[in-house]
Scaffold this motif. Structure first.
Motif, PDB file in Angstrom:
ATOM      1  N   SER A 522       0.858  -1.189   0.000  1.00  0.00           N
ATOM      2  CA  SER A 522       0.000   0.000   0.000  1.00  0.00           C
ATOM      3  C   SER A 522       0.892   1.236   0.000  1.00  0.00           C
ATOM      4  O   SER A 522       2.123   1.133  -0.011  1.00  0.00           O
ATOM      5  CB  SER A 522      -0.924   0.002   1.226  1.00  0.00           C
ATOM      6  OG  SER A 522      -0.161   0.018   2.423  1.00  0.00           O
ATOM      7  N   SER A 523       0.287   2.422   0.009  1.00  0.00           N
ATOM      8  CA  SER A 523       1.066   3.662   0.031  1.00  0.00           C
ATOM      9  C   SER A 523       0.331   4.716   0.840  1.00  0.00           C
ATOM     10  O   SER A 523      -0.896   4.670   0.996  1.00  0.00           O
ATOM     11  CB  SER A 523       1.321   4.173  -1.392  1.00  0.00           C
ATOM     12  OG  SER A 523       0.099   4.465  -2.046  1.00  0.00           O
ATOM     13  N   GLU A 524       1.107   5.660   1.361  1.00  0.00           N
ATOM     14  CA  GLU A 524       0.565   6.780   2.134  1.00  0.00           C
ATOM     15  C   GLU A 524       1.301   8.050   1.719  1.00  0.00           C
ATOM     16  O   GLU A 524       2.480   8.001   1.328  1.00  0.00           O
ATOM     17  CB  GLU A 524       0.745   6.551   3.642  1.00  0.00           C
ATOM     18  CG  GLU A 524       0.087   5.289   4.182  1.00  0.00           C
ATOM     19  CD  GLU A 524      -1.420   5.358   4.211  1.00  0.00           C
ATOM     20  OE1 GLU A 524      -1.970   6.491   4.106  1.00  0.00           O
ATOM     21  OE2 GLU A 524      -2.057   4.302   4.334  1.00  0.00           O
ATOM     22  N   CYS A 542       3.384   4.481   7.741  1.00  0.00           N
ATOM     23  CA  CYS A 542       2.595   3.318   7.337  1.00  0.00           C
ATOM     24  C   CYS A 542       1.771   2.847   8.528  1.00  0.00           C
ATOM     25  O   CYS A 542       1.888   3.379   9.639  1.00  0.00           O
ATOM     26  CB  CYS A 542       3.501   2.188   6.860  1.00  0.00           C
ATOM     27  SG  CYS A 542       4.455   2.561   5.371  1.00  0.00           S
ATOM     28  N   THR A 592       5.913   3.799   0.283  1.00  0.00           N
ATOM     29  CA  THR A 592       5.336   2.518  -0.105  1.00  0.00           C
ATOM     30  C   THR A 592       5.491   1.572   1.072  1.00  0.00           C
ATOM     31  O   THR A 592       6.583   1.471   1.654  1.00  0.00           O
ATOM     32  CB  THR A 592       6.042   1.951  -1.341  1.00  0.00           C
ATOM     33  OG1 THR A 592       5.898   2.865  -2.426  1.00  0.00           O
ATOM     34  CG2 THR A 592       5.447   0.602  -1.733  1.00  0.00           C
ATOM     35  N   GLY A 653      -4.676  -0.854  -6.730  1.00  0.00           N
ATOM     36  CA  GLY A 653      -4.701  -0.644  -5.289  1.00  0.00           C
ATOM     37  C   GLY A 653      -6.026  -0.151  -4.762  1.00  0.00           C
ATOM     38  O   GLY A 653      -6.226  -0.056  -3.549  1.00  0.00           O
ATOM     39  N   HIS A 654      -6.945   0.168  -5.678  1.00  0.00           N
ATOM     40  CA  HIS A 654      -8.263   0.675  -5.276  1.00  0.00           C
ATOM     41  C   HIS A 654      -9.342   0.083  -6.178  1.00  0.00           C
ATOM     42  O   HIS A 654     -10.215   0.790  -6.674  1.00  0.00           O
ATOM     43  CB  HIS A 654      -8.292   2.207  -5.351  1.00  0.00           C
ATOM     44  CG  HIS A 654      -7.274   2.873  -4.479  1.00  0.00           C
ATOM     45  ND1 HIS A 654      -7.466   3.091  -3.132  1.00  0.00           N
ATOM     46  CD2 HIS A 654      -6.029   3.342  -4.768  1.00  0.00           C
ATOM     47  CE1 HIS A 654      -6.395   3.684  -2.627  1.00  0.00           C
ATOM     48  NE2 HIS A 654      -5.511   3.838  -3.587  1.00  0.00           N
ATOM     49  N   ASP A 707      -6.646  -4.912  -4.077  1.00  0.00           N
ATOM     50  CA  ASP A 707      -5.328  -5.025  -4.696  1.00  0.00           C
ATOM     51  C   ASP A 707      -5.290  -6.034  -5.838  1.00  0.00           C
ATOM     52  O   ASP A 707      -4.209  -6.430  -6.283  1.00  0.00           O
ATOM     53  CB  ASP A 707      -4.281  -5.415  -3.644  1.00  0.00           C
ATOM     54  CG  ASP A 707      -4.064  -4.325  -2.614  1.00  0.00           C
ATOM     55  OD1 ASP A 707      -4.019  -3.149  -3.011  1.00  0.00           O
ATOM     56  OD2 ASP A 707      -3.955  -4.644  -1.423  1.00  0.00           O
TER      57      ASP A 707
END
Length: 733
Positions: A522-524, A542, A592, A653-654, A707
């Motif tokens: 995932s990512s932020e 994260c 990431t 991812g979405h 995902d």
């Protein structure tokens, strides 16, 4: 005299001892040199449907064109030389033409001998469905045929701008619009390949076997590794599936092995498919459930393979076997101190633990001596390295000022093998991007040039890296992930020579015990503000059960200098200096993340098949192939048919929805569960009117399904009031 006698006896004894010793040594040497047989056996198994699926929407295989999968590869043929004699199939991709290299087919032609038409006639050509203006839609097909050497042409059906922009115009090739791939790349630098494949015909009679489709050599991993049947020591299968086994016997010794016998008793969960045995002269036969081969003699250096098909029992089931905890995903960080005196260039190496791969690295600048400037420290190279077989990171930095600079060189490391669960491990799967991306040497200085490196769909860019040639200066202003690409914004002088690249981390691990594991990636991101003439730091976090593996930043202005970044467990720290004495500037920072464990795995019902070989000079040797069964036992059909492919809705991812192809012969109502590795990734309750024509059925993904990536294979479980069926479905986009 007595003394002389004793001496004489000693001499005789010594002579006898030497003779015995020499004789003994000669005997040993003779025994060591004696030829011996060394038989081995390797048992593997393969799906009859290959892992790469042709896109049915692009298929151009016509009425008198045919293909079938065999033990050697894809057998293709046309019946004659009419307009319906054509075999043409394509596999979806998204690969820049610049990264394609020189594709080719590994092909064996089946033809009368001698073939009056010559070896290069009547064989398939390679085809690239290409988006020449990079707007997302195909504009024509580049066709490469061996008879024309390395020349590629487009048919008349190509868009007008493609034909007029062709590198060469002239007769003697497949069309008047043609050129080498390098010439096509120069003419259309932004072109993107949407699908690749082959075509035999139309109007051509031919027959042969495609063993491999070689595409994007070194830049794109396709169907790992080729389209030919993938025989493995373990695969995952569904109840009722038919598979093919291969038994390979080899003599690696220096003497002939005689009276070679191969046996293979099938377990109760397998049934031999009558007539499928191909023994290649090894004297094989099935008696009930047991294969026996009286293979005769195997001279040294020879090998032979035996093939047969078997059906997995449709009553086996993994239902009720529960699940096992996911695999541990370990991340480590390492650092070395960097001291950089004025007007010097130094190189620093920092190494990962053995067995780990670098996912990020670079220089974190801590301080510059009084009256010095942060901007005087320029990183010439920041990239992965390998020393003594151990992975790590290397940084070459130049201090263009008088004052000393100090800091640390960092590396973030991901375990190459994720930890044991249920008695097995998985290797992570890293591939290459579309190749190192160069700066535009003719661009003006301080241009803020954008450079992009792209990973295959479904992969995550890691290890952003760059290298600047000696005598050049390039300053990275931004370095950040954008979907499956990584982008840099670079200031540089005209003529600067530099390259930028990433590695690519697949969301699925390599197969082990018949299945893959999913890396929870995932990512932020968020935005920070740096005041004028201030040094400041930002933290991007994260989740608590995740580790940060790559950090990215995107600055608003050239006055905002990146001083580096530092991994800190589940977060990254980013350090900036605002060189503007008047105005604050903002920076977007991102990480990431990868979960500390993969999702829980189902327990698999294992069907193990063991073959044994022996001879008159070699004891029994055995090898086993494992089929990991996941899914329910086959139930009577409920009248609901499920198509072989599905499509995604949403961004990587979405993913929000899956669209399935389904039909009912009469009106029906049912529930749908889409599973991946035993986890529900989408579900819904639906009904259809009676029709044999497939309809779009949209189901909503669960959190675990966000995902899902292109080419994932899922199980669609359909339950009606009278039955439950399961169908393997591949996500095609």
């Amino acid at each position: 005299m007595r003394r002389k006698h004793q001496l004489r006896r000693g001499g005789v004894l010594a002579a006898v001892g030497v003779t015995a010793l020499v004789t003994s040594l000669l005997t040993i040497q003779s025994a060591q040199a004696a030829p011996t047989a060394d038989l081995s056996v390797t048992k593997t198994v393969a799906h009859l449907t290959p892992p790469a699926v042709f896109d049915p929407a692009l298929s151009d295989t016509r009425a008198t064109g045919h293909y079938e999968w065999t033990s050697d590869g894809l057998h293709i043929r046309t019946e004659g030389a009419t307009s319906t004699d054509k075999v043409a199939e394509y596999i979806d991709t998204s690969t820049p033409l610049s990264a394609v290299g020189e594709p080719s087919l590994d092909y064996t032609k089946i033809a009368p001998n001698p073939d009056p038409e010559g070896p290069l006639n009547h064989i398939p050509g390679f085809q690239l469905v290409t988006d020449f203006d990079n707007n997302g839609t195909p504009d024509g097909i580049l066709v490469g045929e061996p008879i024309y050497g390395n020349d590629w042409w487009v048919p008349d059906s190509a868009a007008s701008f493609v034909k007029s922009g062709a590198p060469l115009h002239g007769t003697g090739f497949g069309s008047t619009n043609h050129g080498t791939l390098d010439q096509w790349r120069a003419a259309f630098p932004n072109a993107n390949v949407l699908a690749y494949g082959f075509s035999l015909g139309s109007g051509v009679q031919g027959e042969g076997v495609i063993h491999a489709i070689n595409f994007a050599d070194g830049g794109y991993d396709v169907a790992r590794p080729w389209l030919s049947l993938g025989y493995q020591s373990s695969i995952q299968a569904a109840p009722g599936e038919t598979v093919e086994y291969r038994i390979t016997v080899a003599n690696k010794g220096t003497a002939t092995a005689g009276t070679v016998v191969v046996t293979d008793p099938l377990p109760a969960d397998l049934t031999y498919v009558t007539g499928s045995l191909v023994d290649n002269g090894n004297g094989c036969a099935f008696t009930g459930q047991k294969l026996t081969c009286d293979a005769g003699s195997f001279p040294p250096g020879t090998s032979s393979s035996i093939y047969f098909k078997a059906k997995v029992s449709d009553t086996v089931s993994s239902a009720g076997m529960g699940s096992t905890i996911g695999h541990i995903v370990d991340v480590q960080k390492q650092e070395v101190f960097a001291d950089l005196p004025g007007f010097q260039t130094k190189t620093y190496d920092v190494m990962c633990p053995a067995g780990y791969v670098p996912t990020d690295g670079g220089l974190l600048l801590d301080a510059v001596d009084q009256d010095g400037f942060y901007s005087a420290i320029v990183v010439m190279k920041s990239a992965p390295t390998v020393l003594g077989g151990v992975n790590g990171w290397t940084v070459t930095a130049s201090n263009l000022g008088e004052e000393r600079g100090q800091g640390k060189v960092k590396v973030t490391c991901l375990a190459g093998t994720i930890g044991s669960a249920n008695g097995h491990t998985h290797e992570i799967d890293t591939t290459s991007s579309n190749g190192p991306r160069p700066l535009s040497a003719g661009a003006s200085g301080n241009a803020g040039e954008l450079v992009t490196a792209t990973c295959p769909a479904g992969s995550t860019p890691i290890a952003p890296q760059h290298s600047v040639a000696s005598g050049s200066i390039a300053v990275v202003r931004s370095s950040y992930a954008d979907g499956n690409s990584w982008k840099w914004v670079v200031d540089h002088e005209a003529g600067t020579v530099a390259t930028f690249d990433v590695d690519c981390l697949a969301s699925q691990t390599k197969s082990s015990s018949g299945h893959t594991a999913t890396l929870p990636i995932s990512s932020e991101s968020h935005t920070i503000t740096v005041a004028p003439e201030k040094r400041d730091e930002g933290i991007e976090q994260c989740g608590s059960s995740e580790n940060a593996i790559v950090g990215g930043f995107k600055g608003e202005d050239a006055e905002l200098l990146s001083l580096g970044k530092e991994p800190r467990g589940n977060n990254y720290m980013f350090r900036f200096y605002n060189d503007d004495w008047e105005q604050p500037w903002h920076a977007d920072i991102s990480v990431t993340c990868v979960g500390v464990r993969t999702p829980d795995e189902p327990r698999y019902y294992h069907v193990v098949n063991t073959a044994t070989v022996s001879s008159d000079s070699t004891g029994p040797r055995s090898s086993s192939a494992d089929i990991a069964i996941v899914g329910d036992a086959v139930q009577p059909s409920g009248g609901v048919l499920v198509g072989p492919t599905a499509t995604r809705s949403g961004t990587d991812g979405h993913i929000k929805k899956l669209t399935l192809q389904m039909a009912c012969s009469s009106a029906c109502a049912f529930t749908v569960k889409v599973l991946q590795g035993g986890t529900v990734v989408a579900k819904g309750t639906k009904s259809l009117a009676g029709s044999d024509t497939p309809k779009n059925v949209v189901v909503t993904t669960t959190r675990a399904g966000k995902d899902l990536t292109k080419n994932d294979v899922v199980t669609v479980k359909v339950t009606t009031p009278t039955s439950t069926t399961s169908t393997a479905v591949k996500i095609k986009n």
